[in-house]
Design an enzyme around this catalytic site. Structure first.
Site, PDB file in Angstrom:
ATOM      1  CG  HIS A   1       4.181   4.232   8.434  1.00 14.96           C
ATOM      2  ND1 HIS A   1       4.192   5.044   7.324  1.00 14.96           N
ATOM      3  CD2 HIS A   1       3.775   3.008   7.996  1.00 14.96           C
ATOM      4  CE1 HIS A   1       3.819   4.335   6.266  1.00 14.96           C
ATOM      5  NE2 HIS A   1       3.564   3.097   6.653  1.00 14.96           N
TER       6      HIS A   1
ATOM      7  NE  ARG B   1       7.511   0.867   4.397  1.00 19.14           N
ATOM      8  CZ  ARG B   1       6.289   0.355   4.502  1.00 19.14           C
ATOM      9  NH1 ARG B   1       6.068  -0.908   4.190  1.00 19.14           N
ATOM     10  NH2 ARG B   1       5.279   1.091   4.914  1.00 19.14           N
TER      11      ARG B   1
ATOM     12  NE  ARG C   1      -1.810  -2.228   2.668  1.00 16.87           N
ATOM     13  CZ  ARG C   1      -2.011  -3.488   2.294  1.00 16.87           C
ATOM     14  NH1 ARG C   1      -3.078  -3.807   1.638  1.00 16.87           N
ATOM     15  NH2 ARG C   1      -1.145  -4.439   2.595  1.00 16.87           N
ATOM     16  CB  THR C   2       3.567   2.555   2.138  1.00 16.86           C
ATOM     17  OG1 THR C   2       2.867   2.174   3.323  1.00 16.86           O
ATOM     18  CG2 THR C   2       4.236   3.887   2.365  1.00 16.86           C
TER      19      THR C   2
ATOM     20  CE  LYS D   1      26.425  -3.942  -8.552  1.00 12.71           C
ATOM     21  NZ  LYS D   1      26.595  -2.995  -9.670  1.00 12.71           N
TER      22      LYS D   1
HETATM   23  C1  NCD Z   1       2.248  -0.868   8.060  1.00 13.37           C
HETATM   24  C2  NCD Z   1       3.758  -0.709   8.064  1.00 13.37           C
HETATM   25  O1  NCD Z   1       4.432  -1.010   7.092  1.00 13.37           O
HETATM   26  O2  NCD Z   1       4.232  -0.261   9.095  1.00 13.37           O
HETATM   27  N1  NCD Z   1       1.692  -1.020   6.795  1.00 13.37           N
HETATM   28  C3  NCD Z   1       1.485   0.078   6.029  1.00 13.37           C
HETATM   29  O3  NCD Z   1       2.361   0.852   5.782  1.00 13.37           O
HETATM   30  N2  NCD Z   1       0.247   0.283   5.586  1.00 13.37           N
HETATM   31  C4  NCD Z   1       1.761  -1.853   9.041  1.00 13.37           C
HETATM   32  C5  NCD Z   1       2.316  -3.252   9.035  1.00 13.37           C
HETATM   33  O4  NCD Z   1       3.199  -3.601   8.270  1.00 13.37           O
HETATM   34  O5  NCD Z   1       1.835  -4.017   9.864  1.00 13.37           O
END
Ligand code: NCD
Length: 359
Positions: free
Chosen positions: A133, A105, A55-56, A84
């Site tokens: 987040h 991320r 999703r993100t 590498k």
């Molecule tokens: C979350 C994350 O990656 O922290 N998911 C997200 O970004 N929608 C929650 C999770 O991974 O449980």
């Protein structure tokens, strides 16, 4: 070293008035998407995903495309030069000359902060280990605004992995800045909310309780925020298995919730919400994921048009003092200046918020 851009590392770096503007813009984008279809024409967003995401990553990409911009990036570090042995600094430095905004991320806490120190364009934190987040929180705030009509006077239950769930940490810190919000933290003893987040709530005069039973607390909630047990943050499979199925929201438990309680979840869901709950009109997690696109459109447009900027590092370096969090990015990338906020014997690492004793 430091560059002046409007990064988004931690929502609490900005005043609530800034969040409100982004949320209002997200609301307008939801209702009038065509008005915004070329506000990022000619701009490039790079997604640097060192950890899995559905999703993100895709909602960011969808957001940029819907704003008329373009996207580049990787979602599998093994197919980039990271495999590498390239450090975060070099990757960030180079890609920031290929793009107008970076979305990162990373499994290490404080990684986006670290990247922002050398990036030649704005950096957005899309999740740094078990730390924060902020763009999920903006998604959650837009969802609450649209579905509950307010961000204050809410009793919010958060259930599951409160220790490692970065969405929980960011959301609690944000909601504690609005009047009269209360929290019920529902978890096992080992997965309780970190002390530094509880301290933010205390400083903001927020009431909270920590309980172990979902059954006993569900009837008093306006919002139930379920979370996945974060398997990847456990040091062994046994520890994970011991926690795995403690909380499962099912139709029977939903019978005790009020008619207007809403159920949110950042997703992915594993077993913590039974599929049968999906048909309940109070289950809003799929809608929440859709709001993620509108709010990320609002965020990208805001950051790319930003005039005001924030200082990069505000803390101090102490000779010989390093962060004691083994997951902090400063313990992986040696060139990073250590930086600690606060005064007295206990200070906080500016990258990951770990408390560090000076003497
Ligand atoms: C979350 C994350 O990656 O922290 N998911 C997200 O970004 N929608 C929650 C999770 O991974 O449980």
């Amino acid at each position: 070293m430091s560059k002046d851009f409007q990064h988004l590392i931690d929502l609490n770096d900005y005043p609530v008035s800034w969040w409100s503007k982004v949320i209002e813009l997200g609301h307008d984008i939801k209702n009038n998407p065509q008005k915004y279809s070329d506000v990022c024409k000619g701009k490039i967003m790079a997604t640097l995903f060192y950890e899995p995401s559905t999703r993100t990553q895709m909602s960011f990409q969808s957001a940029m495309i819907r704003l008329g911009g373009n996207i580049i990036g990787f979602d599998n570090p093994t197919t980039s030069s990271v495999s590498k042995g390239e450090n975060l600094k070099d990757t960030t430095k180079v890609i920031s000359s290929y793009a107008d905004v970076l979305v990162i991320r990373h499994p290490c806490e404080g990684a986006s902060k670290a990247a922002s120190l050398t990036s030649d364009c704005p950096v957005i934190n899309a999740g740094d280990g078990g730390h924060l987040h902020p763009t999920q929180t903006l998604t959650d705030l837009l969802t609450l605004m649209e579905e509950k009509g307010r961000l204050d006077n809410l009793t919010v239950g958060l259930c599951g992995d409160l220790k490692n769930g970065r969405t929980v940490h960011s959301l609690c810190k944000a909601l504690s800045c609005y009047p009269n919000n209360q929290f019920v933290f529902i978890s096992t003893e080992d997965l309780k909310l970190p002390a530094y987040v509880k301290d933010v709530l205390t400083v903001n005069n927020c009431k909270f309780t920590e309980v172990s039973s979902l059954d006993e607390s569900i009837s008093n909630l306006d919002v139930l925020y379920m979370t996945r047990i974060q398997k990847e943050r456990f040091s062994s499979e046994e520890e994970y298995l011991a926690e795995k199925d403690t909380y499962i929201l099912d139709r029977k438990k939903m019978l005790n919730a009020s008619r207007d309680m809403i159920v949110l979840h950042p997703l992915p869901r594993v077993e913590e919400i039974s599929v049968e709950v999906d048909d309940d009109e109070r289950a809003l997690y799929f809608k929440q994921a859709e709001y993620g696109v509108y709010i990320r459109m609002a965020l990208i447009a805001t950051i790319l048009n930003a005039k005001t900027i924030l200082p990069n590092l505000i803390g101090q370096t102490y000779i010989g003092v390093v962060c004691t969090n083994p997951k902090c990015i400063t313990n992986y990338e040696d060139y990073l200046p250590k930086s600690f906020r606060g005064i007295g014997d206990i200070v906080e690492c500016e990258y990951c918020d770990e408390r560090v004793l000076l003497r």
